[in-house]
Write a protein that holds these residues in place. Structure first.
Motif, PDB file in Angstrom:
ATOM      1  N   LEU A 250       1.166  -0.996   0.039  1.00  0.00           N
ATOM      2  CA  LEU A 250       0.391   0.001   0.649  1.00  0.00           C
ATOM      3  C   LEU A 250       0.669   1.340  -0.244  1.00  0.00           C
ATOM      4  O   LEU A 250       0.222   2.452  -0.664  1.00  0.00           O
ATOM      5  CB  LEU A 250      -1.511   0.300   1.153  1.00  0.00           C
ATOM      6  CG  LEU A 250      -1.968  -1.379   0.977  1.00  0.00           C
ATOM      7  CD1 LEU A 250      -2.920  -0.385   1.977  1.00  0.00           C
ATOM      8  CD2 LEU A 250      -3.642  -0.364  -0.159  1.00  0.00           C
ATOM      9  N   PHE A 251       2.227   1.272   0.630  1.00  0.00           N
ATOM     10  CA  PHE A 251       2.846   2.360   0.582  1.00  0.00           C
ATOM     11  C   PHE A 251       3.466   2.721  -0.812  1.00  0.00           C
ATOM     12  O   PHE A 251       2.950   3.820  -1.514  1.00  0.00           O
ATOM     13  CB  PHE A 251       4.060   2.010   1.902  1.00  0.00           C
ATOM     14  CG  PHE A 251       5.158   3.473   1.422  1.00  0.00           C
ATOM     15  CD1 PHE A 251       4.780   4.494   2.348  1.00  0.00           C
ATOM     16  CD2 PHE A 251       5.892   3.310   0.887  1.00  0.00           C
ATOM     17  CE1 PHE A 251       5.482   5.673   2.255  1.00  0.00           C
ATOM     18  CE2 PHE A 251       8.002   4.301   0.882  1.00  0.00           C
ATOM     19  CZ  PHE A 251       6.910   5.096   1.797  1.00  0.00           C
ATOM     20  N   HIS A 252       4.029   1.784  -0.798  1.00  0.00           N
ATOM     21  CA  HIS A 252       5.016   1.491  -2.542  1.00  0.00           C
ATOM     22  C   HIS A 252       3.176   2.287  -3.628  1.00  0.00           C
ATOM     23  O   HIS A 252       3.588   2.973  -4.693  1.00  0.00           O
ATOM     24  CB  HIS A 252       4.976   0.518  -3.689  1.00  0.00           C
ATOM     25  CG  HIS A 252       7.007   0.296  -2.357  1.00  0.00           C
ATOM     26  ND1 HIS A 252       8.008   1.072  -2.606  1.00  0.00           N
ATOM     27  CD2 HIS A 252       7.118  -0.749  -0.921  1.00  0.00           C
ATOM     28  CE1 HIS A 252       8.594   0.258  -1.643  1.00  0.00           C
ATOM     29  NE2 HIS A 252       8.229  -0.220  -0.995  1.00  0.00           N
TER      30      HIS A 252
ATOM     31  N   LYS B 224      10.897   8.638  10.242  1.00  0.00           N
ATOM     32  CA  LYS B 224      11.274   9.511   9.242  1.00  0.00           C
ATOM     33  C   LYS B 224      10.127   8.888   8.038  1.00  0.00           C
ATOM     34  O   LYS B 224      11.628   7.700   7.929  1.00  0.00           O
ATOM     35  CB  LYS B 224      11.995  10.439   9.503  1.00  0.00           C
ATOM     36  CG  LYS B 224      12.192  11.205  10.174  1.00  0.00           C
ATOM     37  CD  LYS B 224      13.279  12.863   9.892  1.00  0.00           C
ATOM     38  CE  LYS B 224      12.902  13.712  10.792  1.00  0.00           C
ATOM     39  NZ  LYS B 224      14.354  13.871  10.669  1.00  0.00           N
ATOM     40  N   CYS B 225       9.567   8.832   8.094  1.00  0.00           N
ATOM     41  CA  CYS B 225       9.649   8.686   6.536  1.00  0.00           C
ATOM     42  C   CYS B 225      10.344   8.300   5.301  1.00  0.00           C
ATOM     43  O   CYS B 225      10.743   9.444   5.481  1.00  0.00           O
ATOM     44  CB  CYS B 225       8.131   8.862   5.311  1.00  0.00           C
ATOM     45  SG  CYS B 225       7.933   8.467   3.721  1.00  0.00           S
ATOM     46  N   TYR B 226      11.363   7.341   4.459  1.00  0.00           N
ATOM     47  CA  TYR B 226      12.649   7.480   4.169  1.00  0.00           C
ATOM     48  C   TYR B 226      12.247   8.233   2.596  1.00  0.00           C
ATOM     49  O   TYR B 226      13.080   9.435   2.058  1.00  0.00           O
ATOM     50  CB  TYR B 226      12.213   6.337   3.486  1.00  0.00           C
ATOM     51  CG  TYR B 226      13.136   5.140   4.206  1.00  0.00           C
ATOM     52  CD1 TYR B 226      14.241   6.062   5.371  1.00  0.00           C
ATOM     53  CD2 TYR B 226      13.216   4.289   4.074  1.00  0.00           C
ATOM     54  CE1 TYR B 226      14.068   4.693   6.098  1.00  0.00           C
ATOM     55  CE2 TYR B 226      12.954   3.014   5.519  1.00  0.00           C
ATOM     56  CZ  TYR B 226      13.934   3.602   6.352  1.00  0.00           C
ATOM     57  OH  TYR B 226      14.364   2.701   7.224  1.00  0.00           O
ATOM     58  N   LEU B 227      11.289   9.007   1.923  1.00  0.00           N
ATOM     59  CA  LEU B 227      10.981   9.685   0.777  1.00  0.00           C
ATOM     60  C   LEU B 227      10.127  11.338   1.017  1.00  0.00           C
ATOM     61  O   LEU B 227      10.368  11.700   0.151  1.00  0.00           O
ATOM     62  CB  LEU B 227       9.281   8.873  -0.348  1.00  0.00           C
ATOM     63  CG  LEU B 227       9.634   7.491  -0.097  1.00  0.00           C
ATOM     64  CD1 LEU B 227       8.037   7.244  -1.312  1.00  0.00           C
ATOM     65  CD2 LEU B 227      10.903   7.544  -1.030  1.00  0.00           C
ATOM     66  N   CYS B 228       9.871  10.950   2.592  1.00  0.00           N
ATOM     67  CA  CYS B 228       9.354  13.015   3.068  1.00  0.00           C
ATOM     68  C   CYS B 228       9.557  13.170   3.704  1.00  0.00           C
ATOM     69  O   CYS B 228       9.404  14.171   4.394  1.00  0.00           O
ATOM     70  CB  CYS B 228       7.602  12.757   2.336  1.00  0.00           C
ATOM     71  SG  CYS B 228       6.790  12.223   4.004  1.00  0.00           S
ATOM     72  N   ASN B 229      10.196  11.996   4.450  1.00  0.00           N
ATOM     73  CA  ASN B 229      10.925  12.594   5.921  1.00  0.00           C
ATOM     74  C   ASN B 229       9.576  12.990   7.057  1.00  0.00           C
ATOM     75  O   ASN B 229       9.840  13.241   8.521  1.00  0.00           O
ATOM     76  CB  ASN B 229      11.590  13.828   6.660  1.00  0.00           C
ATOM     77  CG  ASN B 229      13.330  14.024   6.080  1.00  0.00           C
ATOM     78  OD1 ASN B 229      13.552  12.294   5.506  1.00  0.00           O
ATOM     79  ND2 ASN B 229      13.460  14.365   5.687  1.00  0.00           N
TER      80      ASN B 229
ATOM     81  N   PHE C 185       1.985   3.410   8.146  1.00  0.00           N
ATOM     82  CA  PHE C 185       1.924   4.261   6.927  1.00  0.00           C
ATOM     83  C   PHE C 185       1.865   5.185   6.876  1.00  0.00           C
ATOM     84  O   PHE C 185       2.245   6.130   7.946  1.00  0.00           O
ATOM     85  CB  PHE C 185       0.099   5.203   6.317  1.00  0.00           C
ATOM     86  CG  PHE C 185      -0.817   4.830   6.903  1.00  0.00           C
ATOM     87  CD1 PHE C 185      -1.268   4.363   8.182  1.00  0.00           C
ATOM     88  CD2 PHE C 185      -1.091   6.732   6.878  1.00  0.00           C
ATOM     89  CE1 PHE C 185      -2.573   4.931   8.973  1.00  0.00           C
ATOM     90  CE2 PHE C 185      -1.897   7.064   7.718  1.00  0.00           C
ATOM     91  CZ  PHE C 185      -2.866   6.750   8.806  1.00  0.00           C
ATOM     92  N   CYS C 186       2.323   6.180   5.602  1.00  0.00           N
ATOM     93  CA  CYS C 186       2.735   7.745   5.607  1.00  0.00           C
ATOM     94  C   CYS C 186       1.396   8.284   5.520  1.00  0.00           C
ATOM     95  O   CYS C 186       1.528   8.755   4.299  1.00  0.00           O
ATOM     96  CB  CYS C 186       4.420   8.156   4.791  1.00  0.00           C
ATOM     97  SG  CYS C 186       4.661   9.576   4.252  1.00  0.00           S
ATOM     98  N   ASP C 187       0.902   9.596   6.380  1.00  0.00           N
ATOM     99  CA  ASP C 187      -0.325  10.395   5.999  1.00  0.00           C
ATOM    100  C   ASP C 187      -0.170  11.621   4.141  1.00  0.00           C
ATOM    101  O   ASP C 187      -0.544  11.939   4.144  1.00  0.00           O
ATOM    102  CB  ASP C 187      -0.804  10.620   6.612  1.00  0.00           C
ATOM    103  CG  ASP C 187      -0.643  11.775   7.436  1.00  0.00           C
ATOM    104  OD1 ASP C 187       0.212  12.468   7.133  1.00  0.00           O
ATOM    105  OD2 ASP C 187      -0.976  12.596   8.209  1.00  0.00           O
ATOM    106  N   PHE C 188       1.293  11.425   4.182  1.00  0.00           N
ATOM    107  CA  PHE C 188       1.994  12.366   2.822  1.00  0.00           C
ATOM    108  C   PHE C 188       2.054  11.639   1.563  1.00  0.00           C
ATOM    109  O   PHE C 188       1.381  12.157   0.835  1.00  0.00           O
ATOM    110  CB  PHE C 188       3.080  13.328   3.456  1.00  0.00           C
ATOM    111  CG  PHE C 188       3.527  14.420   2.824  1.00  0.00           C
ATOM    112  CD1 PHE C 188       2.872  15.511   2.267  1.00  0.00           C
ATOM    113  CD2 PHE C 188       5.291  14.375   1.404  1.00  0.00           C
ATOM    114  CE1 PHE C 188       3.310  16.726   1.507  1.00  0.00           C
ATOM    115  CE2 PHE C 188       4.604  14.743   0.263  1.00  0.00           C
ATOM    116  CZ  PHE C 188       4.028  15.775   0.317  1.00  0.00           C
ATOM    117  N   CYS C 189       2.200  10.519   1.921  1.00  0.00           N
ATOM    118  CA  CYS C 189       2.686   9.784   0.487  1.00  0.00           C
ATOM    119  C   CYS C 189       1.507   8.734   0.038  1.00  0.00           C
ATOM    120  O   CYS C 189       1.588   8.442  -1.089  1.00  0.00           O
ATOM    121  CB  CYS C 189       4.306   8.943   0.564  1.00  0.00           C
ATOM    122  SG  CYS C 189       5.710   9.359   1.035  1.00  0.00           S
ATOM    123  N   GLN C 190       1.118   8.880   0.920  1.00  0.00           N
ATOM    124  CA  GLN C 190      -0.144   8.178   0.910  1.00  0.00           C
ATOM    125  C   GLN C 190      -1.631   8.276   1.148  1.00  0.00           C
ATOM    126  O   GLN C 190      -1.608   9.249   1.698  1.00  0.00           O
ATOM    127  CB  GLN C 190      -0.516   6.317   1.924  1.00  0.00           C
ATOM    128  CG  GLN C 190       1.064   5.833   1.074  1.00  0.00           C
ATOM    129  CD  GLN C 190       0.919   4.728   2.485  1.00  0.00           C
ATOM    130  OE1 GLN C 190       1.925   5.474   3.541  1.00  0.00           O
ATOM    131  NE2 GLN C 190       0.290   3.518   2.679  1.00  0.00           N
TER     132      GLN C 190
END
Ligand SMILES: [Zn+2]
Length: 111
Positions: free
Chosen positions: A18-20, A85-90, A105-110
């Motif tokens: 789901l993250f990817h 920290k999310c590896y993509l957006c911190n 989950f990351c609520d910015f990337c997803q």
């Protein structure tokens, strides 16, 4: 991901796929676009193939029967990374309970 609809995909892989795919675990499946479904299916196949190559998600320290340690856990982006920290957006990774299972989950990337 509801295991009664998509079975055989464990919690770790569900979170990672789901993250990817950029899809929140709280999304209702009938709100997904055709493109998102196609993307998710593609990601599931890709993640499972790369996980098999890396020896699975052996998180505890044991040796598999083929004596290859599970290396996939080193490549986890969200699973078991609450408040890291999310590896993509911190942004910080969030964890919630859904159907007695933890979702990360990351609520910015997803979305
Ligand atoms: Zn992120």
């Amino acid at each position: 991901m509801n295991q009664s609809i998509i079975s055989g995909l464990g919690n770790i892989y569900s979170n990672e796929c789901l993250f990817h795919a950029g899809i929140l675990p709280t999304r209702i499946s009938n709100t997904l676009s055709f493109y998102e479904v196609k993307k998710l299916v593609f990601i599931i196949k890709l993640v499972l193939k790369s996980s098999i190559k890396l020896g699975g998600t052996t998180i505890k320290n044991f040796i598999c029967t083929n004596r290859i340690f599970g290396l996939f856990h080193r490549n986890l982006y969200v699973y078991n990374r609450k408040n890291k920290k999310c590896y993509l957006c911190n942004n910080l990774i969030i964890s919630i309970i859904q159907n007695k299972r933890k979702s990360f989950f990351c609520d910015f990337c997803q979305y």
